[in-house]
Design an enzyme around this catalytic site. Structure first.
Site, PDB file in Angstrom:
ATOM      1  N   SER A  31      80.572  60.584 -14.845  1.00  0.00           N
ATOM      2  CA  SER A  31      81.041  59.464 -15.666  1.00  0.00           C
ATOM      3  C   SER A  31      79.917  58.447 -15.904  1.00  0.00           C
ATOM      4  CB  SER A  31      82.207  58.778 -14.936  1.00  0.00           C
ATOM      5  OG  SER A  31      82.532  57.559 -15.585  1.00  0.00           O
ATOM      6  N   ASN A  83      71.054  52.148 -10.383  1.00  0.00           N
ATOM      7  CA  ASN A  83      71.686  51.432 -11.492  1.00  0.00           C
ATOM      8  C   ASN A  83      72.570  50.329 -10.943  1.00  0.00           C
ATOM      9  OD1 ASN A  83      74.777  51.713 -12.099  1.00  0.00           O
ATOM     10  ND2 ASN A  83      74.175  53.725 -11.256  1.00  0.00           N
ATOM     11  N   CYS A 144      82.783  52.703  -7.292  1.00  0.00           N
ATOM     12  CA  CYS A 144      81.642  52.048  -7.945  1.00  0.00           C
ATOM     13  C   CYS A 144      81.028  51.032  -6.985  1.00  0.00           C
ATOM     14  CB  CYS A 144      82.072  51.358  -9.239  1.00  0.00           C
ATOM     15  SG  CYS A 144      80.701  50.460 -10.012  1.00  0.00           S
TER      16      CYS A 144
END
Ligand code: SIN
Length: 312
Positions: A31, A83, A144
């Site tokens: 994703s 990231n 996340c």
């Protein structure tokens, strides 16, 4: 972008099944690592004719729109990247109105990734997305590292089970739970997800990481910390996939630094039923199809039967 090779003959036949959904093969995207809408704009229908993945997993959406984290959002490491994107997205309404019609044109089944800031929010997302015919499966992003609540939910088996119990009645469609490697015992989280009604688990999401500005010594990323992905984490991901696969009966989708068919075969030998390609698509947007072709050429004898690689 390098030319995308033709799918292998077996891939065209649609011989693979994941959670009851028929796919042409076992290679998905991670994703948020391939922007299919931007790629379609850039490459037109050529993208549809030679789509790099066997199912497409959307960037994670939330109920409300999000701007994401302050820049800079990326840091390249010797064997991967960190990231700190922070889940920028249009929110549920924006996704349904704008992105879903475009993603529905892709030639492969669509998996929509969702994240809620709490169980009720997650349930609303699952209900609203799950009722759309364009959507084949949902992925619950409870991992996340750049949004506090996501990771908290998925780092704890009891929290994960509560989330699943809350959302399970909202849809009959397959629910994939995306696991974090930043948990004490990912196998326990996977087992809790399975007991509470998950149809599959995917792992790993990124490992928490940090980079410092070379001159100031201050955190480089706008979000201070981020998530490390790419070849640097492949050995860790492989171990966690093996550990999780030994604890659950539901399919495991393995990912973490996969850059070749041989790597994909290793994840399947460790117990994954399917794999996902993430960071490698930043280097080579056609990587998914190349990896699928390489994997098919290895002619694997069975789910766990591949010969291990020598660390290439
Ligand atoms: C992000 O948008 O921060 C990355 C998504 C994720 O790690 O789940």
């Amino acid at each position: 972008m390098p030319a995308i090779p033709d799918p292998t003959p077996s891939a065209r036949q649609g011989t693979f099944e994941l959670c009851g959904v028929s796919l042409r093969g076992p290679v998905l995207n991670g994703s948020g690592t391939f922007d299919a809408i931007a790629a379609r704009r850039a490459f037109g229908d050529a993208l549809l004719e030679r789509f790099p993945f066997d199912a497409f997993v959307s960037k994670t959406i939330t109920l409300e729109p999000r701007q994401g984290n302050a820049p800079p959002r990326l840091w390249e490491t010797p064997a991967g990247m960190i990231n700190s994107i922070g889940l920028p997205n249009k929110g549920l309404d924006g996704f349904l109105a704008t992105d879903l019609p475009e993603l529905a044109q892709l030639p492969v089944p669509l998996v929509v990734s969702v994240m809620g800031l709490g169980r009720d929010e997650l349930a609303r997302l699952v209900g609203a997305v799950g009722e759309r015919d364009e959507v084949s499966m949902l992925e619950l992003n409870v991992s996340c590292p750049n949004v506090e609540t996501g990771l908290i939910m998925g780092a704890d088996p009891a929290e994960t089970a509560l989330a699943l119990e809350r959302v399970r009645p909202e849809t009959a469609k397959p629910l994939i739970v995306k696991l974090t490697p930043n948990a004490t015992d990912p196998g326990a989280v996977a087992a809790a997800a399975e007991s509470a009604g998950a149809d599959a688990v995917s792992l790993v999401n990124t490992l928490k990481g940090m980079a410092l500005h070379p001159e100031t010594g201050e955190p480089w990323l706008g979000g201070r910390t981020g998530g490390l992905s790419g070849p640097a984490i492949r050995a860790i991901a492989l171990e966690q996939v093996a550990a999780v696969a030994s604890r659950v009966e539901i399919p495991v989708i393995g990912m973490g630094g996969i850059a070749s068919g041989r790597h994909a075969a290793d994840f399947m030998a460790a117990g994954a039923s399917a794999v996902a390609v993430g960071t490698e698509s930043f280097r080579d947007p056609a990587a998914g199809r190349r990896i699928a072709t390489e994997l098919a050429e290895l002619s694997l004898p069975g789910r766990r039967g591949a010969t291990p690689s020598r660390g290439v």
